[in-house]
Scaffold this motif. Structure first.
Motif: not given
Length: 474
Positions: A154-169
């Motif tokens: 899901n595109i929403s889950d991807i963006i949420t996971s990226l925020a945690a991976y990049m440590d950035f809101q």
């Protein structure tokens, strides 16, 4: 007598006394003999990075060996060069206006993942060097395509996971593609007749139209692909205006831009090539929105290498049934051009993409600006495509000879008159449509075709009447 000049004795090179750099060059020349635009190295190669001379190289790109850190800095530098403007830099003036708001068109593919990582790294660098200040605000906008294709994630889950991976809101917004048809009062039926004239007529406003309904009206897959790109572009412009974003950035690489150039020319949209390839300013509802391609100097093979080195491949939006890339029947124009550039990369002609993009940039904008816009895609109408098509095609029928010819002609006239009577009953209004949209709506065929589309009130018959009284040099 003049003596002939003495011949200088050539010094023999001693074998086995090569310098370290010469050994590296010989070893590197063997590794760079591949035709691939990016060559991955192994730990056994032991080729030092040409930039830092401290780490071993992990790949060779543009005939230059890079270590991981230097290659990431090299790709990020391409984005910095394209967005080297004062409005994107940190400002210390207290009376300064609100920071620039940037809309990043996010599709979930490798290019959009890489561009998001580059933009986040730039924001982190600004906040670290300028005491928690940043030069711009970033808004991620994705269009939900789950109604068009089946995806594994899901595109929403991807963006949420990226925020945690990049440590950035990450601030993001997901759009429904059916929102394009939400305003039922603007929906009209656009028809292209056999004589290339465009008309619009009213529809039943009590019916709710979805994107799937529009797809069923498209004559072929290439037309569906073209309609989808127009919808995406207009949705992003609408969102940018609603969210007060002054800039839209697309993650199109150099290879993708070259792909778009060929595809647009095939689809009859050559007049839009400069706008779709070069950085430009588009007007929407009286506001100017800048469109930038920060990865325009980066090959797609380099985008793939960046994603592999940073581990972004695992966050990619995956289709359940991805395209194989083989040439099959009913392929779209973009599928064919994509396969063409993949073949060029495999045969060592990746630089062709750069040649195509640079040539397209030299085309420049049209010299004369017109107020007329295409009612379908919104591009400028420089010439009347209806008149041009009538001039280059044979419009006079063959002479009637036999009685059967006269009967067929009479039957055609009766059907044509009934058609025009129905059109008058429906109160059809003439529209201005560009040549590319005529090709899209008719699919290259000779039969008339119709599609439901939002048409602004300004694009009515009044503008058509005024255009007929405009005096021009042509």
């Amino acid at each position: 007598m003049l003596q002939p000049p003495k011949k200088k004795k050539k010094k023999k090179k001693k074998r086995g006394h090569l310098f370290c750099n010469e050994i590296i060059i010989i070893k590197y020349s063997k590794m760079s003999s591949t035709n691939e635009p990016v060559k991955y190295l192994t730990a056994d190669d032991h080729i030092p990075c040409k930039r830092c001379q401290a780490e071993d190289s992990v790949l060779v790109s543009r005939k230059e060996p890079f270590c991981k850190k230097c290659f990431l800095r090299f790709i990020r530098g391409k984005q910095r060069r394209q967005m080297n403007h004062e409005k994107f830099k940190v400002k210390y003036n207290k009376t300064a206006e609100q920071p620039e708001r940037i809309l990043l068109a996010f599709s979930g593919g490798l290019s959009s993942l890489v561009l998001l990582d580059i933009m986040v790294s730039l924001l982190k660098e600004q906040k670290e060097m300028h005491r928690d200040r940043q030069g711009f605000e970033l808004l991620i906008v994705a269009i939900d395509e789950s109604n068009l294709k089946a995806f594994q994630n899901n595109i929403s889950d991807i963006i949420t996971s990226l925020a945690a991976y990049m440590d950035f809101q990450i601030n993001y917004k997901i759009l429904d593609i059916n929102n394009f048809f939400a305003d039922s009062h603007l929906l009209k039926t656009i028809t292209i007749d056999e004589d290339y004239s465009a008309w619009c007529s009213s529809i039943q406003h009590d019916k709710t139209y979805t994107y799937q309904d529009i797809v069923n009206m498209c004559p072929d897959k290439s037309s569906t692909e073209d309609v989808l790109s127009i919808i995406f572009s207009k949705l992003l412009l609408t969102t940018a205006e609603a969210e007060s974003c002054q800039t839209i950035i697309y993650a199109n690489s150099m290879t993708r831009l070259a792909n778009e150039v060929l595809a647009m020319i095939v689809r009859g949209r050559g007049a839009e090539v400069h706008q779709k390839v070069s950085d430009s300013v588009q007007k929407y509802n009286g506001k100017e929105i800048e469109v930038i391609f920060p990865l325009r100097d980066v090959l797609f093979a380099e985008v793939e290498a960046y994603a592999q080195l940073t581990g972004l491949e695992s966050y990619m939006l995956q289709e359940v049934n991805p395209k194989s890339g083989k040439i099959v029947r009913n392929m779209t124009v973009r599928d064919l051009t994509t396969g063409y550039f993949k073949n060029l990369d495999a045969t060592g002609y990746a630089s062709t993409a750069s040649t195509v993009v640079k040539t397209a940039e030299k085309l420049g904008e049209t010299r004369s600006k017109q107020d007329r816009l295409c009612s379908f895609c919104g591009t400028d109408l420089q010439k009347d495509p209806e008149e041009w098509l009538r001039n280059i095609t044979v419009s006079q029928p063959a002479p009637l000879v036999t009685e059967e010819d006269h009967n067929n002609y009479a039957e055609y006239l009766s059907s044509s008159l009934s058609h025009h009577k129905g059109a008058a009953h429906d109160q059809r209004l003439p529209l201005g449509v560009c040549y590319g949209c005529m090709v899209t709506l008719r699919g290259g065929g000779s039969q008339a075709n119709s599609i439901v589309w939002p048409v602004a009130e300004s694009n009515s018959s009044d503008q058509k009447v005024l255009d007929e009284y405009i005096i021009s040099d042509e």
